[in-house]
Motif scaffolding. Structure first.
Motif, mmCIF file in Angstrom:
data_model
loop_
_atom_site.group_PDB
_atom_site.id
_atom_site.type_symbol
_atom_site.label_atom_id
_atom_site.label_comp_id
_atom_site.label_asym_id
_atom_site.label_seq_id
_atom_site.Cartn_x
_atom_site.Cartn_y
_atom_site.Cartn_z
ATOM 1 N N MET A 271 24.693 -44.185 17.719
ATOM 2 C CA MET A 271 24.211 -44.902 18.938
ATOM 3 C C MET A 271 25.063 -46.136 18.916
ATOM 4 N N SER A 272 26.142 -46.383 19.485
ATOM 5 C CA SER A 272 26.947 -47.856 19.492
ATOM 6 C C SER A 272 26.081 -48.954 20.128
ATOM 7 N N SER A 273 25.024 -48.761 20.895
ATOM 8 C CA SER A 273 24.371 -49.905 21.121
ATOM 9 C C SER A 273 23.250 -50.602 20.480
ATOM 10 N N LEU A 274 23.096 -49.884 19.206
ATOM 11 C CA LEU A 274 22.180 -50.447 18.115
ATOM 12 C C LEU A 274 22.963 -51.576 17.417
ATOM 13 N N ALA A 275 22.184 -52.653 17.155
ATOM 14 C CA ALA A 275 22.729 -53.740 16.098
ATOM 15 C C ALA A 275 23.079 -53.073 14.673
ATOM 16 N N PRO A 276 23.813 -53.446 14.047
ATOM 17 C CA PRO A 276 24.122 -52.799 12.543
ATOM 18 C C PRO A 276 22.725 -52.705 11.724
ATOM 19 N N TYR A 277 21.916 -53.608 11.788
ATOM 20 C CA TYR A 277 20.711 -54.004 11.106
ATOM 21 C C TYR A 277 19.761 -52.991 11.712
ATOM 22 N N ALA A 278 19.832 -52.138 12.633
ATOM 23 C CA ALA A 278 18.965 -51.406 13.364
ATOM 24 C C ALA A 278 18.665 -49.975 12.396
ATOM 25 N N SER A 279 17.814 -49.076 12.536
ATOM 26 C CA SER A 279 17.593 -47.954 12.008
ATOM 27 C C SER A 279 18.255 -47.061 12.920
ATOM 28 N N ASP A 280 19.282 -46.140 12.208
ATOM 29 C CA ASP A 280 19.883 -45.265 13.136
ATOM 30 C C ASP A 280 19.617 -43.993 12.777
ATOM 31 N N PRO A 281 19.155 -43.245 14.050
ATOM 32 C CA PRO A 281 18.602 -41.912 13.625
ATOM 33 C C PRO A 281 19.669 -40.893 13.051
ATOM 34 N N ALA A 282 20.790 -40.946 13.298
ATOM 35 C CA ALA A 282 21.930 -40.084 12.713
ATOM 36 C C ALA A 282 21.996 -40.291 11.178
ATOM 37 N N ARG A 283 21.216 -41.324 10.570
ATOM 38 C CA ARG A 283 21.398 -41.699 9.289
ATOM 39 C C ARG A 283 19.983 -41.754 8.544
ATOM 40 N N THR A 284 18.878 -41.189 9.060
ATOM 41 C CA THR A 284 17.820 -41.008 8.710
ATOM 42 C C THR A 284 17.597 -40.460 7.305
ATOM 43 N N ARG A 285 16.716 -40.907 6.449
ATOM 44 C CA ARG A 285 16.426 -40.276 5.181
ATOM 45 C C ARG A 285 15.811 -38.924 5.305
ATOM 46 N N GLY A 286 15.514 -38.393 6.596
ATOM 47 C CA GLY A 286 15.385 -36.962 6.992
ATOM 48 C C GLY A 286 13.582 -36.686 6.661
ATOM 49 N N ARG A 287 13.391 -35.478 6.845
ATOM 50 C CA ARG A 287 12.005 -35.009 6.715
ATOM 51 C C ARG A 287 11.871 -34.134 5.445
ATOM 52 N N LEU A 288 10.602 -34.063 4.967
ATOM 53 C CA LEU A 288 10.073 -33.262 3.876
ATOM 54 C C LEU A 288 10.550 -31.725 4.298
ATOM 55 N N PHE A 289 10.445 -31.038 5.289
ATOM 56 C CA PHE A 289 10.860 -29.939 5.694
ATOM 57 C C PHE A 289 11.802 -30.065 6.818
ATOM 58 N N VAL A 290 12.862 -29.417 6.573
ATOM 59 C CA VAL A 290 14.232 -29.497 7.269
ATOM 60 C C VAL A 290 13.994 -28.701 8.746
ATOM 61 N N PRO A 291 14.055 -29.305 9.945
ATOM 62 C CA PRO A 291 13.676 -28.349 11.193
ATOM 63 C C PRO A 291 15.010 -27.981 11.553
ATOM 64 N N GLY A 292 14.971 -26.998 12.609
ATOM 65 C CA GLY A 292 16.192 -27.043 13.369
ATOM 66 C C GLY A 292 16.550 -28.188 14.054
ATOM 67 N N ALA A 293 18.175 -27.950 14.514
ATOM 68 C CA ALA A 293 18.476 -29.215 15.141
ATOM 69 C C ALA A 293 18.049 -29.177 16.677
ATOM 70 N N SER A 294 17.897 -30.478 17.088
ATOM 71 C CA SER A 294 17.734 -30.316 18.732
ATOM 72 C C SER A 294 18.986 -30.994 19.498
ATOM 73 N N PRO A 295 19.341 -30.287 20.364
ATOM 74 C CA PRO A 295 20.200 -30.771 21.297
ATOM 75 C C PRO A 295 20.163 -31.854 22.160
ATOM 76 N N THR A 296 18.868 -32.209 22.196
ATOM 77 C CA THR A 296 18.556 -33.243 23.346
ATOM 78 C C THR A 296 18.075 -34.404 22.922
ATOM 79 N N ARG A 297 17.260 -34.536 21.648
ATOM 80 C CA ARG A 297 16.238 -35.579 21.043
ATOM 81 C C ARG A 297 17.037 -35.986 19.660
ATOM 82 N N SER A 298 16.777 -37.346 19.536
ATOM 83 C CA SER A 298 17.233 -37.938 18.274
ATOM 84 C C SER A 298 16.021 -37.570 17.320
#
Length: 397
Positions: free
Chosen positions: A1-28
């Motif tokens: 997400m290019s609008s985020l500041a560098p110190y913001a939390s980027d959902p594309a770089r999350t440490r993830g979930r305990l159980f890996v779900p299927g990908a969502s095409p529309t939601r972060s």
């Protein structure tokens, strides 16, 4: 997400979930957290949990749900202005009160006392239990399976729990670390000795801004405060004088609303300016640098923080301890205490809760089962259970 500041939390770089779900095409990932929280049973229950004034006082007072929605809006405003991830700020804000008991802080005090010898009670930790264990509607797992960042924010939005050596810090020095803090199942270590993300910090300050403003509004509606009572109070006094100068003949409720909305706007704007300056000085390069910087970066300016504490003192003396508030509060405390004691003795809880009590391996596990059940109650359900067990109907419904 290019609008985020560098110190913001980027959902594309999350440490993830305990159980890996299927990908969502529309939601972060953080949008999915927000949605899971909103659709949870615990979130719906907030509409029938006390904020300050009990449900019987009237339907225009804040509940835990309306308070939570106000916190969410303010958190998003702060996050947007600072270039943070609004969805994570919103998710933490929406979940921050999921661990609160019925009858407001009265119920929490009773639960802390009753659970004293069974590990204690902490509403932030209880919120984590709700989202990781007690919400059990998914077929594949218990809990909501939220991202690491949302779990971290729920637990640490008010700051670290420990120092680098594992010793308690802040309020945990006196009351001890919350029960189960070391047993939270997450995708990675929650790093209890660091601060949370800036998004979680935005949710924390939004909580203060929201309840300061709406408690003034609710107290005026209840006849406990007038605009004249606010004139010499730091932070809000200059705003009250300004409103009276502009609209001396306006109805009381309009004057109070003008005070409330100006208080919210000015505190938000001050927090944004102060936080931007702190962030610039700290110069964190990413979200982990925020965690390691050793101080809260989202907060009030120093002078406003002093004034905000003075406003809290007024609200405590004139509102939270007023007999009109305290009488039903004390009745609520008695109900929560009697329910806890009865369930602990007999396990007479409906549905799966009675089975969980009977199958518990020891007394501590039975007490925690009772704690989970009582903490999750709404005010009306607690009253119904009290009537069922003791054949007594309280008259403050």
């Amino acid at each position: 997400m290019s609008s985020l500041a560098p110190y913001a939390s980027d959902p594309a770089r999350t440490r993830g979930r305990l159980f890996v779900p299927g990908a969502s095409p529309t939601r972060s990932e953080f949008q999915r957290d927000r949605d899971r929280i909103i659709h949870s049973t615990a979130f719906r229950r907030l509409q029938h949990k006390t904020q300050v004034f009990l449900h019987h006082e009237g339907q225009h007072f804040r509940t835990r749900l309306t308070h939570t929605l106000e916190v969410s809006q303010i958190a998003r405003s702060i996050a947007r202005a600072l270039g943070l991830n609004e969805d994570l700020a919103e998710a933490v804000a929406l979940a921050h009160d999921l661990g609160h008991t019925p009858f407001g802080h009265a119920g929490e005090r009773v639960m802390a006392e009753r659970m004293g010898k069974w590990g204690g009670f902490d509403h932030n930790m209880q919120a984590l239990r709700v989202v990781t264990k007690l919400e059990n509607r998914y077929a594949a797992h218990d809990g909501l399976n939220l991202t690491w960042e949302t779990l971290e924010g729920i637990l640490k939005h008010n700051g670290p729990l420990t120092g680098a050596g594992g010793q308690p810090v802040g309020r945990y020095v006196e009351q001890g670390l919350p029960p189960g803090y070391d047993k939270v199942e997450a995708s990675a270590d929650l790093m209890l000795d660091t601060h949370a993300s800036l998004e979680a910090q935005a949710a924390a300050i939004a909580d203060d801004i929201a309840y300061n403003a709406h408690d003034i509004d609710d107290a005026a509606r209840a006849g406990l405060l007038t605009i004249g009572d606010l004139l010499d109070v730091p932070l809000v006094g200059p705003i009250a004088r300004e409103v009276l100068d502009l609209w001396p003949g306006a109805e009381r409720y309009r004057q109070i609303h003008e005070v409330q909305r100006r208080l919210i706007t000015r505190t938000i704007e001050a927090v944004i300016a102060e936080s931007a300056a702190r962030i610039a000085k700290a110069d964190p390069r990413d979200a982990d640098a925020v965690r390691r910087c050793g101080r809260t970066l989202v907060g009030f300016p120093e002078a406003m923080a002093r004034d905000e504490r003075a406003l809290k003192a007024l609200l405590f003396a004139r509102v939270y301890r007023h007999p009109k508030v305290m009488e039903p509060v004390e009745a609520g405390e008695a109900i929560v205490g009697r329910l806890f004691d009865a369930y602990l003795d007999t396990g007479d809880m409906p549905g799966r809760w009675g089975a969980l009590w009977r199958d518990a391996p020891d007394a501590m596990a039975r007490a925690r089962t009772v704690c989970d059940f009582v903490a999750g109650m709404t005010d009306p359900f607690a009253l119904d259970e009290h009537a069922r067990l003791f054949d007594e109907r309280s008259d403050f419904r």
